[in-house]
Structure formats: structure tokens, C-alpha cells
Design a protein around this motif. Structure first.
Motif, PDB file in Angstrom:
ATOM      1  N   ASP A  57       0.865  -1.172   0.000  1.00  0.00           N
ATOM      2  CA  ASP A  57       0.000   0.000   0.000  1.00  0.00           C
ATOM      3  C   ASP A  57       0.904   1.225   0.000  1.00  0.00           C
ATOM      4  O   ASP A  57       1.945   1.222   0.654  1.00  0.00           O
ATOM      5  CB  ASP A  57      -0.892  -0.009   1.254  1.00  0.00           C
ATOM      6  N   ARG A 103      -2.438  -1.200   9.140  1.00  0.00           N
ATOM      7  CA  ARG A 103      -2.607  -0.489   7.869  1.00  0.00           C
ATOM      8  C   ARG A 103      -1.809   0.811   7.915  1.00  0.00           C
ATOM      9  O   ARG A 103      -0.619   0.784   8.218  1.00  0.00           O
ATOM     10  CB  ARG A 103      -4.096  -0.225   7.627  1.00  0.00           C
ATOM     11  N   ARG A 104      -2.412   1.964   7.625  1.00  0.00           N
ATOM     12  CA  ARG A 104      -1.678   3.213   7.505  1.00  0.00           C
ATOM     13  C   ARG A 104      -1.421   3.960   8.814  1.00  0.00           C
ATOM     14  O   ARG A 104      -0.396   4.623   8.937  1.00  0.00           O
ATOM     15  CB  ARG A 104      -2.412   4.138   6.533  1.00  0.00           C
TER      16      ARG A 104
END
Length: 122
Positions: A57, A103-104
Motif C-alpha cells: 500500500d 494499515r496506515r
């Protein structure tokens, strides 16, 4: 416990390339991420890779220019940075998460390196 050591930063002209490395010790079966912190700005997510390397990502600001990869045999994660811009200037940090769902958000990550400076001149 996991220890992370970044390397590969430096000074480069706009349009140039750098490859950052993050060497991990201890348990290393983690999702890994790269973040950056520029003067006067908040810490920013750059890229993330899962344990197997099958899922990545990227922040929109680096998509198409940066590539994250990992070599689990060497316990190392890389960030290949191409077509660098002056706005990429920052301290780059490697991070590891103990949760495969990471995730981020920076809060998803439990372990951080000391950072490596990247400076892109115009």
C-alpha cells in the motif's frame, strides 16, 4: 522485542533515486511500514507491506515512484525511491507491527527505527 535499523539515506538531486534499507532483529514476522517526518509537518505514512510481501500500500504522494519490498531471509525491508522530488525531503522511519491487520495509521505500529535523513535538492 524487535529492533529496527534504517540505512541508505543521503543527499540526492531532484529526479534521482535512493534505496532505503531496514534491518530487523528479533521476531520479524510482522507487517512493516515506512513513514516520514518533514520539518513543520506531521508524520506521514509512506508505504506498507505485509509479512509475505504479497500486499503493499502506498500514499498517493509516492505511488508510482516508490516501491516497498522485503527479503525475509535477510530480515530486511527496502524502500526504493525513484524520481525524487524536493518535497520528499524528510527523516524516513521504518516501523513494524505485531498485528497482521496493521494499515496506515502510525498507532498500528509497535516498533520504530531511529530514522534516516533523505534530502532532495532542486
Amino acid at each position: 522485542q524487535v529492533q529496527l535499523v534504517e540505512s541508505g539515506g543521503g543527499l540526492v538531486q531532484a529526479g534521482g533515486s535512493l534505496r532505503l534499507s531496514c534491518a530487523a532483529s528479533g521476531r520479524t514476522s510482522y507487517p512493516m511500514g515506512w513513514f516520514r517526518l518533514a520539518p513543520g509537518k506531521e508524520r506521514e505514512f509512506v508505504a506498507r507491506i505485509n509479512w509475505s510481501g504479497t500486499s503493499t500500500d502506498y500514499a498517493d504522494s509516492v505511488k508510482g515512484r516508490f516501491t516497498i519490498s522485503r527479503d525475509n531471509a535477510k530480515n530486511t525491508v527496502y524502500l526504493q525511491m525513484d524520481s525524487l522530488k524536493p518535497e520528499d525531503t524528510a527523516v524516513y522511519y521504518c516501523a513494524a507491527s505485531g498485528d497482521y491487520r496493521a494499515r496506515r495509521p502510525a498507532v498500528d505500529y509497535d516498533y520504530w527505527g531511529q530514522g534516516t535523513q533523505v534530502t532532495v535538492s532542486s
